[in-house]
Design an enzyme around this catalytic site. Structure first.
Site, short mmCIF file in Angstrom:
data_model
loop_
_atom_site.label_atom_id
_atom_site.label_comp_id
_atom_site.label_asym_id
_atom_site.label_seq_id
_atom_site.Cartn_x
_atom_site.Cartn_y
_atom_site.Cartn_z
N LYS A 90 24.05 45.73 57.77
CA LYS A 90 23.40 46.38 56.67
C LYS A 90 22.71 47.53 57.24
CE LYS A 90 21.73 46.58 52.60
NZ LYS A 90 22.29 47.90 52.43
N GLN A 111 17.85 49.66 63.16
CA GLN A 111 17.86 48.58 62.15
C GLN A 111 18.26 47.34 62.43
OE1 GLN A 111 18.88 50.97 59.11
NE2 GLN A 111 17.96 49.05 58.16
N LYS A 114 14.73 45.88 62.69
CA LYS A 114 13.82 46.07 61.43
C LYS A 114 14.60 44.95 60.37
CE LYS A 114 14.32 50.14 59.81
NZ LYS A 114 14.52 51.48 58.83
N LYS A 126 24.89 51.62 60.39
CA LYS A 126 24.30 53.05 59.81
C LYS A 126 25.40 53.79 59.92
CE LYS A 126 20.56 54.95 58.78
NZ LYS A 126 18.94 54.29 58.30
N GLY A 165 21.47 54.06 50.91
CA GLY A 165 21.09 55.65 51.09
C GLY A 165 20.15 55.83 52.34
N ASP A 166 20.25 57.05 52.78
CA ASP A 166 19.25 57.44 53.61
C ASP A 166 18.84 59.05 53.30
OD1 ASP A 166 17.75 56.61 56.49
OD2 ASP A 166 18.69 58.29 56.90
N THR A 209 10.82 51.83 49.75
CA THR A 209 10.45 52.19 51.36
C THR A 209 8.99 52.74 51.29
OG1 THR A 209 12.74 52.56 51.89
CG2 THR A 209 11.29 53.42 53.32
N ASN A 240 12.81 60.74 48.90
CA ASN A 240 12.62 59.45 48.29
C ASN A 240 11.26 58.58 48.96
OD1 ASN A 240 13.40 56.34 49.27
ND2 ASN A 240 13.83 56.88 47.11
N SER A 385 16.73 46.05 49.56
CA SER A 385 18.23 45.83 49.65
C SER A 385 18.78 44.32 49.65
CB SER A 385 18.82 46.91 50.74
OG SER A 385 18.70 48.31 50.25
#
Ligand code: NDP
Ligand code: 2IT
Length: 453
Positions: A90, A111, A114, A126, A165-166, A209, A240, A385
């Site tokens: 993810k 990630q 996290k 990622k 997204g990123d 976020t 964002n 998410s």
């Protein structure tokens, strides 16, 4: 550092010489884990950290597309499937010209920890491309996304790997990517998060976020019986994360005086209020303009360009209490960190991934300020998410209030996990060690249970 960590880092550097960001991320985690490895020789024997550092799978592919002038363009696409010990891969997709293998490996590595901290069952991944969405028409972005997904679709799935997204990937891109996945696979499923509300998206995901980073700052302040009320805040970026961090700071009674993009920054001594924030959201999300235009509308504010060759970023050289770096990696160097401290900043909550260089982090830790590293402070995005995935599986959706409540409770749990792990391993108040250790132990224990894979 122990000989074990020194040797491990020497091997990582030798094996990945052209990946400075990846080496930086591994170095920080390995240093935090030194004391854990001392206490847990079984992790060393099973080479758990050595395995976490090596992606389970790296996918690299060609993304050809045709621009509006009928020229053929060729970009590079990537997906790093880093670790699936506690759940399916993810993590987000980044579209930015700077994207390369090392940057995506650093992001995928972060990630993993996290996602473990969120308490939800998600592994780490990622991906992205060196495609630059800036200046491209909607049709060009759509054609690029369709080509990108034509290859990516064979590697992902709602129980395998779930992108989101990123930088450079927001609601518009997720829509194009989802449409192409659905067309090729003939299934409507929660394979991406950050979807639109009427086709499987979750309320609060766009906000999560930025909101989460502000909740994390509030949690840190609470340890000193303080709040964000009346605090002056520096926010970088204007995408964002920066937008919704600003919104939540306003909700909590704080004042935001800066925002930026890669061209420059604005300083508004009167504070960016809700009306001004609405202007920025329209400017950035609809008109896709530059932050410079803010001063045309609000002439009391000042704009200054940021010279990337200068050795400090003037945005971080303003009087304030709190900083929310929300643009990109290594945007706060040692000099910036020193400027922040000199200007009275004592709360730093990272909306971006790894925005502070190791020298800057060291200054924050030495000074004992409230410093929340990205993998803890910005975990709210991927946490929601995870909630979007649950809602998709249940074919059900929670209200805005319910999702926000869950987000607040997850951020609080992450804060507690960091504080507890830092205490337990002898560095109270050090959220860097706390986040790295708490995230690692969860993944390491799952890997120990699953054998040498
Ligand atoms: P957006 O694309 O929405 O916004 C990015 C912002 O940062 C833009 O203002 C952009 O300016 C600026 N920026 C990007 N690259 C650079 C650069 N090299 N130098 C200076 N400014 C730059 O991205 P997000 O807001 O989603 O992401 C921001 C950060 O937050 C990233 O580090 C991301 O990894 C992290 N993050 C995002 C999450 C999410 O859910 N979206 C979750 C957790 C972390 P310009 O328009 O000029 O490029
Ligand atoms: O860095 C991140 O955590 C993200 N870009 C969000 C990932 C996600 O899957 O929501």
């Amino acid at each position: 550092m122990s000989a074990y960590v020194d040797e491990l880092l020497a091997a990582v550097k030798a094996k990945n010489p052209a990946q400075p960001e990846f080496i930086q991320a591994v170095e920080e985690v390995a240093e935090s884990l030194d004391v854990v490895m001392e206490k847990h020789p079984e992790y060393r024997a099973a080479k758990v950290l050595e395995r976490i550092i090596e992606p389970e799978r790296v996918i690299l592919f060609r993304v050809p597309w045709v621009d509006d002038q009928s020229n053929v363009q060729v970009n590079r696409g990537f997906r790093i499937e880093m670790n699936s010990a506690i759940g399916p891969y993810k993590g987000g997709l980044r579209f930015h010209p700077s994207v390369n293998l090392g940057i995506l490996k650093f992001l995928a590595f972060e990630q993993v920890f996290k996602n473990a901290l969120t308490t939800l069952p998600m592994g780490g991944g990622k991906g992205g491309s060196d495609f630059d969405p800036k200046g491209k028409s909607d049709n060009e972005v759509m054609r690029f996304c369709q080509s990108f997904m034509s290859e990516l679709q064979r590697h992902i799935g709602p129980n395998t790997d779930i992108p989101a997204g990123d930088i450079g990937v927001g609601g518009r891109e997720i829509g194009f990517l989802f449409g192409q996945y659905k067309r090729l696979r003939n299934e409507f499923t929660g394979v991406l998060t950050g979807k639109g509300l009427n086709w499987g998206g979750s309320l609060i995901r766009p906000e999560a976020t930025g909101y989460g980073a502000v909740y994390f700052a509030a949690n840190m302040l609470e340890t000193r019986k303080e709040s964000l009320k009346g605090k002056t805040c520096l926010v970088s970026g204007s995408g964002n994360v920066a937008q919704y961090a600003t919104e939540k700071i306003l909700d909590m009674g704080g004042k935001v005086v800066t925002l930026s993009d890669s061209g420059g920054y604005i300083y508004d001594a009167d504070g960016i209020d809700r009306e001004k924030l609405a202007f920025i959201m329209d400017l950035k999300n609809v008109r896709r303009g530059r932050i410079k235009e803010y001063t045309d509308k609000y002439p009391n504010a000042v704009y200054a360009s940021i010279d990337p060759t200068q050795d400090f970023n003037p945005l971080w050289n303003q009087k304030a209490d709190c900083a929310f770096p929300s643009a990109t990696q290594n945007e706060i160097n040692e000099k910036d960190a020193q400027n922040l401290l000199n200007n009275g900043v004592y709360v730093v909550s990272e909306g971006a991934n790894m925005p502070t260089t190791p020298e800057g982090v060291k200054l924050f830790l030495d000074k004992g300020i409230l410093y929340g590293p990205g993998k803890a402070a910005n975990a709210g995005g991927v946490a929601v998410s995870g909630l979007e995935m649950s809602q998709n599986s249940m074919r059900f959706s929670w209200s805005r209030e319910e999702v926000d409540k869950k987000l607040q409770s997850i951020m609080k749990d992450i804060h507690t996990a960091c504080v507890d792990a830092a205490d337990r391993f002898g560095t109270p108040g050090n959220y860097v060690n706390g986040a790295n250790i708490a995230g690692f132990i969860k993944v390491a224990d799952a890997m120990m249970d699953q054998g040498i894979v």
